[in-house]
Enzyme design. Sequence first.
Site, PDB file in Angstrom:
ATOM      1  N   GLU A 242       1.041  -5.644  13.332  1.00 13.58           N
ATOM      2  CA  GLU A 242      -0.115  -5.741  14.240  1.00 13.58           C
ATOM      3  C   GLU A 242      -0.689  -7.152  14.175  1.00 13.58           C
ATOM      4  O   GLU A 242      -1.224  -7.668  15.144  1.00 13.58           O
ATOM      5  CB  GLU A 242      -1.175  -4.708  13.825  1.00 13.58           C
ATOM      6  CG  GLU A 242      -2.249  -4.488  14.871  1.00 13.58           C
ATOM      7  CD  GLU A 242      -3.342  -3.514  14.419  1.00 13.58           C
ATOM      8  OE1 GLU A 242      -3.303  -3.017  13.288  1.00 13.58           O
ATOM      9  OE2 GLU A 242      -4.250  -3.295  15.242  1.00 13.58           O
TER      10      GLU A 242
ATOM     11  N   ARG B  50       0.809  -1.220   0.000  1.00 10.38           N
ATOM     12  CA  ARG B  50       0.000   0.000   0.000  1.00 10.38           C
ATOM     13  C   ARG B  50       0.843   1.271   0.000  1.00 10.38           C
ATOM     14  O   ARG B  50       0.368   2.332  -0.446  1.00 10.38           O
ATOM     15  CB  ARG B  50      -0.966  -0.023   1.190  1.00 10.38           C
ATOM     16  CG  ARG B  50      -2.107  -1.005   0.979  1.00 10.38           C
ATOM     17  CD  ARG B  50      -2.963  -1.122   2.206  1.00 10.38           C
ATOM     18  NE  ARG B  50      -2.667  -2.298   2.989  1.00 10.38           N
ATOM     19  CZ  ARG B  50      -2.963  -2.430   4.285  1.00 10.38           C
ATOM     20  NH1 ARG B  50      -3.544  -1.446   4.927  1.00 10.38           N
ATOM     21  NH2 ARG B  50      -2.695  -3.554   4.912  1.00 10.38           N
TER      22      ARG B  50
END
Length: 181
Positions: free
Chosen positions: A101, A64
């Site tokens: 994460e 991204r």
Amino acid sequence: MDSATLKLLTDSIKSIEDYPKAGITFRDITSLIENAAAFAKTVELLAEHYKGKGIDKVVGTEARGFIFGAPVAAAIGAGFVPARKPGKLPRATVVQVYDLEYGTDMLQIHKDSILPGEKVVVIDDLLATGGTLEATIKLIHELKGDVVGAGVVIELPELNGKAKLDAQNVELFSLIQFEGE
Ligand SMILES: O=P(O)(O)OC[C@H]1O[C@H](OP(=O)(O)OP(=O)(O)O)[C@H](O)[C@@H]1O
Ligand SMILES: Nc1ncnc2[nH]cnc12
């Protein structure tokens, strides 16, 4: 940024509960980049922050970070350097392993992509724990680049990724802050 622009960007990001695993709220930028006005404004705001600061290279992290990093590089007159997931770059690389994460991963950049002393900015879509940006900054430091800033579209302040950038003396610029993980 004015409140209408903040609303345009915030409203264009979709939030998906429990993706990719339970307890994570996924902030999806695909809906932002599908919106021509929101995408153009996002690139413009990031570019505005770094324009005229003598930046030589923008590094964007796969995948991204490529979406925002490449147009920002072109807009500020800098080169674009992709930081890629393992096994994708054909020439000699430097490598970092990092925690996410929701897992662990590895990033590489070409050894000759940044020259000693070059001024570098890192761009990504989102800052969560900061593991990705920290690993990217370490890659650039290994090549003796001068990391002058990290720019993201979304920051998740509760995960305190900014502390990892502070520890490396890298200024964070984020367009939107979302509370909650
Ligand atoms: O601050 P962190 O905890 O490191 O998390 C942020 C990173 O996680 C996402 O990338 P992901 O590794 O999911 O890959 P993708 O861009 O290929 O979707 C996102 O695009 C950031 O790069
Ligand atoms: N909550 C989240 N939403 C989207 N991308 C992420 N990358 C790491 N955490 C994320």
